[in-house]
Design a protein around this motif. Structure first.
Motif, mmCIF file in Angstrom:
data_model
loop_
_atom_site.group_PDB
_atom_site.id
_atom_site.type_symbol
_atom_site.label_atom_id
_atom_site.label_comp_id
_atom_site.label_asym_id
_atom_site.label_seq_id
_atom_site.Cartn_x
_atom_site.Cartn_y
_atom_site.Cartn_z
ATOM 1 N N VAL A 70 26.714 -42.543 -52.095
ATOM 2 C CA VAL A 70 27.550 -43.681 -52.515
ATOM 3 C C VAL A 70 26.815 -45.006 -52.451
ATOM 4 O O VAL A 70 27.425 -46.071 -52.574
ATOM 5 N N ASN A 71 25.477 -44.933 -52.240
ATOM 6 C CA ASN A 71 24.668 -46.149 -52.180
ATOM 7 C C ASN A 71 25.146 -47.079 -51.064
ATOM 8 O O ASN A 71 25.291 -48.292 -51.248
ATOM 9 N N PHE A 72 25.377 -46.488 -49.900
ATOM 10 C CA PHE A 72 25.758 -47.223 -48.695
ATOM 11 C C PHE A 72 24.508 -47.342 -47.825
ATOM 12 O O PHE A 72 23.598 -46.507 -47.917
ATOM 13 N N SER A 73 24.444 -48.342 -46.961
ATOM 14 C CA SER A 73 23.266 -48.549 -46.127
ATOM 15 C C SER A 73 22.989 -47.333 -45.244
ATOM 16 O O SER A 73 23.810 -46.957 -44.410
ATOM 17 N N LYS A 74 21.818 -46.707 -45.408
ATOM 18 C CA LYS A 74 21.459 -45.541 -44.608
ATOM 19 C C LYS A 74 21.269 -45.927 -43.147
ATOM 20 O O LYS A 74 21.674 -45.191 -42.240
ATOM 21 N N VAL A 75 20.642 -47.082 -42.917
ATOM 22 C CA VAL A 75 20.415 -47.541 -41.544
ATOM 23 C C VAL A 75 21.748 -47.792 -40.844
ATOM 24 O O VAL A 75 21.971 -47.345 -39.706
ATOM 25 N N LEU A 76 22.654 -48.492 -41.511
ATOM 26 C CA LEU A 76 23.959 -48.785 -40.920
ATOM 27 C C LEU A 76 24.734 -47.501 -40.654
ATOM 28 O O LEU A 76 25.384 -47.368 -39.603
ATOM 29 N N SER A 77 24.669 -46.564 -41.581
ATOM 30 C CA SER A 77 25.406 -45.310 -41.403
ATOM 31 C C SER A 77 24.911 -44.560 -40.172
ATOM 32 O O SER A 77 25.715 -44.010 -39.398
ATOM 33 N N LEU A 78 23.596 -44.532 -39.960
ATOM 34 C CA LEU A 78 23.040 -43.840 -38.802
ATOM 35 C C LEU A 78 23.342 -44.588 -37.505
ATOM 36 O O LEU A 78 23.644 -43.968 -36.479
ATOM 37 N N VAL A 79 23.272 -45.919 -37.550
ATOM 38 C CA VAL A 79 23.576 -46.719 -36.353
ATOM 39 C C VAL A 79 25.033 -46.534 -35.948
ATOM 40 O O VAL A 79 25.351 -46.325 -34.761
ATOM 41 N N LEU A 80 25.943 -46.585 -36.918
ATOM 42 C CA LEU A 80 27.360 -46.387 -36.626
ATOM 43 C C LEU A 80 27.621 -44.989 -36.073
ATOM 44 O O LEU A 80 28.378 -44.827 -35.104
ATOM 45 N N THR A 81 26.992 -43.995 -36.675
ATOM 46 C CA THR A 81 27.190 -42.613 -36.232
ATOM 47 C C THR A 81 26.662 -42.420 -34.814
ATOM 48 O O THR A 81 27.325 -41.800 -33.968
ATOM 49 N N LEU A 82 25.473 -42.940 -34.533
ATOM 50 C CA LEU A 82 24.904 -42.832 -33.187
ATOM 51 C C LEU A 82 25.780 -43.563 -32.168
ATOM 52 O O LEU A 82 25.965 -43.089 -31.039
ATOM 53 N N GLY A 83 26.324 -44.719 -32.575
ATOM 54 C CA GLY A 83 27.209 -45.461 -31.681
ATOM 55 C C GLY A 83 28.466 -44.683 -31.348
ATOM 56 O O GLY A 83 28.890 -44.619 -30.183
ATOM 57 N N VAL A 84 29.061 -44.071 -32.361
ATOM 58 C CA VAL A 84 30.277 -43.273 -32.143
ATOM 59 C C VAL A 84 29.969 -42.062 -31.270
ATOM 60 O O VAL A 84 30.747 -41.716 -30.363
ATOM 61 N N LEU A 85 28.843 -41.419 -31.511
ATOM 62 C CA LEU A 85 28.469 -40.260 -30.695
ATOM 63 C C LEU A 85 28.211 -40.665 -29.251
ATOM 64 O O LEU A 85 28.549 -39.917 -28.320
ATOM 65 N N ALA A 86 27.615 -41.839 -29.046
ATOM 66 C CA ALA A 86 27.388 -42.320 -27.677
ATOM 67 C C ALA A 86 28.721 -42.514 -26.954
ATOM 68 O O ALA A 86 28.871 -42.128 -25.781
ATOM 69 N N ILE A 87 29.687 -43.098 -27.655
ATOM 70 C CA ILE A 87 31.016 -43.279 -27.060
ATOM 71 C C ILE A 87 31.652 -41.926 -26.768
ATOM 72 O O ILE A 87 32.268 -41.723 -25.709
ATOM 73 N N TYR A 88 31.483 -40.991 -27.693
ATOM 74 C CA TYR A 88 32.060 -39.652 -27.494
ATOM 75 C C TYR A 88 31.496 -38.990 -26.243
ATOM 76 O O TYR A 88 32.243 -38.458 -25.412
ATOM 77 N N PHE A 89 30.192 -39.011 -26.070
ATOM 78 C CA PHE A 89 29.571 -38.302 -24.948
ATOM 79 C C PHE A 89 29.793 -38.991 -23.611
ATOM 80 O O PHE A 89 29.820 -38.318 -22.570
ATOM 81 N N PHE A 90 29.965 -40.309 -23.631
ATOM 82 C CA PHE A 90 30.087 -41.024 -22.352
ATOM 83 C C PHE A 90 31.513 -41.467 -22.028
ATOM 84 O O PHE A 90 31.812 -41.791 -20.877
ATOM 85 N N ALA A 91 32.393 -41.481 -23.025
ATOM 86 C CA ALA A 91 33.772 -41.939 -22.753
ATOM 87 C C ALA A 91 34.745 -41.252 -23.690
ATOM 88 O O ALA A 91 35.630 -41.889 -24.263
ATOM 89 N N LYS A 92 34.607 -39.932 -23.852
ATOM 90 C CA LYS A 92 35.415 -39.212 -24.835
ATOM 91 C C LYS A 92 36.908 -39.276 -24.526
ATOM 92 O O LYS A 92 37.731 -39.188 -25.430
ATOM 93 N N GLN A 93 37.264 -39.429 -23.245
ATOM 94 C CA GLN A 93 38.678 -39.487 -22.883
ATOM 95 C C GLN A 93 39.351 -40.767 -23.371
ATOM 96 O O GLN A 93 40.580 -40.834 -23.467
ATOM 97 N N ASP A 94 38.551 -41.778 -23.682
ATOM 98 C CA ASP A 94 39.099 -43.073 -24.092
ATOM 99 C C ASP A 94 39.236 -43.220 -25.603
ATOM 100 O O ASP A 94 39.740 -44.240 -26.091
ATOM 101 N N ILE A 95 38.793 -42.234 -26.362
ATOM 102 C CA ILE A 95 38.868 -42.319 -27.818
ATOM 103 C C ILE A 95 40.265 -41.904 -28.288
ATOM 104 O O ILE A 95 40.717 -40.793 -27.966
ATOM 105 N N PRO A 96 40.970 -42.761 -29.029
ATOM 106 C CA PRO A 96 42.323 -42.410 -29.525
ATOM 107 C C PRO A 96 42.230 -41.464 -30.711
ATOM 108 O O PRO A 96 42.482 -41.848 -31.861
ATOM 109 N N ILE A 97 41.894 -40.220 -30.442
ATOM 110 C CA ILE A 97 41.532 -39.289 -31.506
ATOM 111 C C ILE A 97 42.703 -38.978 -32.440
ATOM 112 O O ILE A 97 42.509 -38.774 -33.640
ATOM 113 N N PHE A 98 43.921 -38.948 -31.922
ATOM 114 C CA PHE A 98 45.061 -38.653 -32.806
ATOM 115 C C PHE A 98 45.239 -39.772 -33.835
ATOM 116 O O PHE A 98 45.489 -39.508 -35.014
#
Length: 262
Positions: free
Chosen positions: A48-76
């Protein structure tokens, strides 16, 4: 090596890796699907011609939150947001003109189509009984049953095109055949995987048949707009991670909500 043999070997490695990592431990499952999430984010950014760097940074950030504070993510709530985005993409399939997406719209789609579904997949096997890998295995069995029999029924009896502009080979007969055999698979699974009732398994099979197919069409729509055959080349003969997981990531938020409600 012939293309058929390459495809068979690549597919076998993918299935063994997926099932093996899922059954081995919760950590190996989380690592594998985190890797899938990163690759899918990169592939989608290219489509979709979206920033590859931004997409990876956002994904890594979300994964970091998942692994270190998964109970705090409002998954529903995240799953509910994803459902809205996915429904909007479904409606877009019937638009006559290609949308001209702004950066904000691409960001919203990226979160709703990539980030949120993968988060749902990461949370899905964790039930009240702890890590239950057969939840994920069961979902993939439903997906594979739907895909296999939609192809077989469509090839043998298909006459009426489902959405020819997006996917010329898909037929309504194949679509209905996939749903039917997915329901059969759900009934069989309910006899072995008793942590879910037969109602949940049949409901899941129906959602897999409907929204798994739509997920395949949506990804085909993205590829058609990008004028590419595959989302990537990480799997020889099969394409990219999005090509392999387009159905399951589309249906994951719906299934997560079903599991929580039922």
């Amino acid at each position: 090596m012939s293309e058929t043999l390459t495809r068979a070997i690549s597919g076998a490695i993918y299935i063994v890796l997926l099932i093996g990592a899922t059954l081995f431990s919760s950590i190996s499952f989380e690592i594998l699907f985190s890797f899938f999430m990163l690759v899918a984010a990169y592939e989608f950014a290219k489509l979709v011609n979206f920033s590859k760097v931004l997409s990876l940074v956002l994904t890594l950030g979300v994964l970091a939150i998942y692994f270190f504070a998964k109970q705090d993510i409002p998954i529903f709530l995240i799953a509910s947001f994803s459902v809205l985005v996915l429904l909007a993409l479904m409606v877009e399939l019937f638009a006559k003109s290609q949308p001209n997406r702004s950066f904000i719209i691409k960001l919203i789609i990226f979160i709703g189509y990539i980030i949120a579904p993968f988060l749902c997949l990461l949370y899905m096997p964790f039930t009240n009984q702890g890590y239950t890998p057969w939840v994920i295995i069961g979902i993939f069995i439903l997906i594979w049953s739907n895909d296999t029999f939609a192809y077989l029924v469509g090839k043998s009896f298909g006459k009426t095109k489902l959405l020819e502009r997006i996917s010329p080979k898909k037929t309504i007969e194949g679509f209905l055949g996939g749903i039917f055999f997915s329901i059969i698979a759900g009934i069989v699974l309910s006899q072995f995987f008793t942590f879910f009732s037969i109602t949940i398994w049949i409901s899941s099979a129906i959602f897999v048949g409907i929204f798994g197919t739509i997920g395949d069409l949506v990804e085909s729509h993205f590829k058609r707009m990008a004028k590419v055959k595959d989302s990537g080349n990480i799997m020889p003969g099969h394409g990219g991670i999005l090509d392999r997981l387009d159905s399951v990531i589309f249906v994951a938020p719906f299934l997560y909500i079903i599991f929580q409600i039922l």
